[in-house]
Design an enzyme around this catalytic site. Structure first.
Site, PDB file in Angstrom:
ATOM      1  CB  CYS A  14     -18.546 -53.509 126.969  1.00 20.97           C
ATOM      2  SG  CYS A  14     -20.106 -53.542 127.827  1.00 20.97           S
TER       3      CYS A  14
ATOM      4  NE  ARG B 105     -20.824 -47.555 127.749  1.00 28.10           N
ATOM      5  CZ  ARG B 105     -20.898 -48.137 128.950  1.00 28.10           C
ATOM      6  NH1 ARG B 105     -20.160 -47.730 129.944  1.00 28.10           N
ATOM      7  NH2 ARG B 105     -21.735 -49.133 129.168  1.00 28.10           N
TER       8      ARG B 105
ATOM      9  CD  GLU C 109     -21.122 -47.482 123.753  1.00 25.90           C
ATOM     10  OE1 GLU C 109     -21.396 -47.329 124.950  1.00 25.90           O
ATOM     11  OE2 GLU C 109     -21.549 -48.465 123.103  1.00 25.90           O
TER      12      GLU C 109
HETATM   13  C1  LIG Z   1     -22.902 -53.203 124.301  1.00 21.64           C
HETATM   14  S1  LIG Z   1     -24.289 -53.878 123.509  1.00 21.64           S
HETATM   15  C2  LIG Z   1     -24.646 -52.629 122.321  1.00 21.64           C
HETATM   16  C3  LIG Z   1     -26.006 -52.042 122.528  1.00 21.64           C
HETATM   17  C4  LIG Z   1     -26.426 -50.953 121.567  1.00 21.64           C
HETATM   18  N1  LIG Z   1     -25.407 -49.955 121.320  1.00 21.64           N
HETATM   19  C5  LIG Z   1     -27.699 -50.286 122.062  1.00 21.64           C
HETATM   20  O1  LIG Z   1     -27.783 -49.055 122.052  1.00 21.64           O
HETATM   21  O2  LIG Z   1     -28.601 -50.979 122.522  1.00 21.64           O
HETATM   22  C6  LIG Z   1     -23.585 -55.144 122.510  1.00 21.64           C
HETATM   23  C7  LIG Z   1     -24.597 -55.937 121.716  1.00 21.64           C
HETATM   24  O3  LIG Z   1     -23.901 -56.862 120.865  1.00 21.64           O
HETATM   25  C8  LIG Z   1     -24.701 -58.033 120.758  1.00 21.64           C
HETATM   26  N2  LIG Z   1     -23.862 -59.135 120.285  1.00 21.64           N
HETATM   27  C9  LIG Z   1     -22.992 -59.910 120.983  1.00 21.64           C
HETATM   28  N3  LIG Z   1     -22.405 -60.812 120.178  1.00 21.64           N
HETATM   29  C10 LIG Z   1     -22.887 -60.607 118.931  1.00 21.64           C
HETATM   30  C11 LIG Z   1     -22.661 -61.215 117.666  1.00 21.64           C
HETATM   31  N4  LIG Z   1     -21.805 -62.230 117.533  1.00 21.64           N
HETATM   32  N5  LIG Z   1     -23.338 -60.742 116.606  1.00 21.64           N
HETATM   33  C12 LIG Z   1     -24.216 -59.714 116.735  1.00 21.64           C
HETATM   34  N6  LIG Z   1     -24.488 -59.099 117.912  1.00 21.64           N
HETATM   35  C13 LIG Z   1     -23.822 -59.543 118.991  1.00 21.64           C
HETATM   36  C14 LIG Z   1     -25.244 -58.213 122.164  1.00 21.64           C
HETATM   37  O4  LIG Z   1     -26.394 -59.050 122.159  1.00 21.64           O
HETATM   38  C15 LIG Z   1     -25.539 -56.768 122.566  1.00 21.64           C
HETATM   39  O5  LIG Z   1     -26.862 -56.417 122.266  1.00 21.64           O
END
Ligand SMILES: C[S@@+](CC[C@H](N)C(=O)[O-])C[C@H]1O[C@@H](n2cnc3c(N)ncnc32)[C@H](O)[C@@H]1O
Length: 352
Positions: free
Chosen positions: A90, A176, A128
């Site tokens: 985000c 959210r 989300e």
């Molecule tokens: C907003 S967080 C979501 C967290 C999750 N909903 C939780 O409850 O912990 C977004 C996540 O996407 C991951 N992310 C970012 N780029 C990514 C990619 N290219 N492939 C997989 N995950 C990725 C980040 O490391 C981060 O943990």
């Protein structure tokens, strides 16, 4: 086609530490059999904690960009799933980021979600993001996302809700936005209002006071003497209050290990922690009072995670700063659980 009560296989994309998984596990015991088939997370520390706490034997994908889609035919095929979770990154959309929306590199991951929906055509998705997304580019970004999610594959009926964690059982003012989609061929669209609000006073932790550790905590959590003036005292030029001891926490941030001003983060005084009046902010001497940030355990609790997450994070040697980052990035579990329950139950009921 009717939706029977049977296993719903889900893929936890952008999984973080698995807020959606904890929510799905909770739902599992109530109405649906939720089956975890895969998760995708790029951050090795998030993956380490996810694997430790969830102990899953499911497929692990280390980058969403490696997933097989029409645009990436040689990519890794995800096991068959019915439901896609995606708390997509985000930073690109949040008010503390640049608010460039789709143009930002991380904003591009929204297109990865579309590619995945297009290729696998799961029955449902629950996505989300930060609520501020709805104000970017005067709401045009949200309108574009809505259109894209509604049209992808053979089309989805869509419900979009702006929700506040403290309305769903957690003492935190975290806003959210949720996008819940159901494939159009499965069911006609229902008119669904947002999930019913939960009485916070009946929740496990009605206020932050209820979850604050009352015993002594690591020294590192106390505001260092040299930082106190910057953190606790208000420059007359700034807007906003320097309120500590908030019964409902401010939104937890990924950078809360750093000392931000007391109108951005959550700080608590010795007097409040040891009082017996959770709703009353005591008068404290900001020069002398021991004042601390929330501990990682308290952070996990504010986000709705069980306490064993904190033990596991310590066992695998995650630094406090890492733990705060993972906590601050997570979806509030009880919020996700209420969304999921309302969305799936409503369609399940209508198809009985
Ligand atoms: C907003 S967080 C979501 C967290 C999750 N909903 C939780 O409850 O912990 C977004 C996540 O996407 C991951 N992310 C970012 N780029 C990514 C990619 N290219 N492939 C997989 N995950 C990725 C980040 O490391 C981060 O943990």
């Amino acid at each position: 086609m009717s939706i029977k009560r049977k296993a719903i296989r889900y893929f936890d994309l952008f999984a973080g530490i698995g807020g959606f998984k904890v929510a799905a596990d909770k739902l599992n015991t109530e109405s649906f059999e939720m089956e975890h088939v895969a998760y995708c997370e790029i951050d090795p520390q998030a993956r380490a904690l996810y694997t430790k706490v969830h102990g899953t034997k499911s497929q692990i994908i280390t980058d969403a960009k490696l997933i097989r889609t029409h645009k990436n035919e040689s990519g890794e095929l995800v096991e068959e799933f019915d439901l896609l979770f995606g708390g997509f990154p985000c930073q690109s959309f949040s008010n503390v980021g640049y608010r460039k929306g789709f143009d930002d590199e991380r904003g591009q991951l929204f297109f990865t979600i579309l590619d995945i929906l297009d290729y696998y055509q799961p029955k449902y998705f629950v996505l989300e993001n930060v609520q501020k997304l709805s104000t970017i580019n005067k709401g045009n970004l949200l309108a574009e996302m809505k259109e894209a999610l509604g049209d992808i594959g053979s089309g989805y009926n869509l419900h979009i809700w702006d929700l506040l964690a403290s309305d769903y059982g957690l003492p935190q003012k975290r806003k959210r936005i949720f996008f819940c989609g159901i494939r159009k061929d499965i069911s006609p669209e229902l008119k669904l209002s947002q999930p019913p609000i939960v009485d916070l006073t009946q929740s496990r932790y009605p206020t932050t006071w209820h979850l604050l550790e009352k015993d002594s905590v690591n020294e590192k959590h106390f505001i260092p003497t040299k930082t106190r003036k910057t953190v606790l005292f208000k420059n007359p030029k700034w807007a906003g209050d320097v309120n500590i001891d908030n019964p409902i926490a401010r939104p937890l941030t990924a950078s809360m290990s750093k000392w931000h001003r007391a109108n951005q983060d959550n700080y608590f005084s010795h007097t409040y922690i040891n009082s017996s009046l959770p709703l009353q902010r005591p008068i404290v001497d900001l020069d002398k009072e021991p004042i601390r940030r929330i501990t990682p355990l308290e952070g996990f609790r504010i986000q709705g995670f069980p306490d064993h997450f904190a033990n596991s994070a310590n066992e695998i040697g995650l630094a406090f700063s890492t733990q705060y980052r993972l906590i601050g990035n997570a979806v509030p579990v009880d919020l996700a659980w209420n969304v999921l329950k309302h969305f799936l139950n409503s369609y399940h009921e209508s198809n009985k």
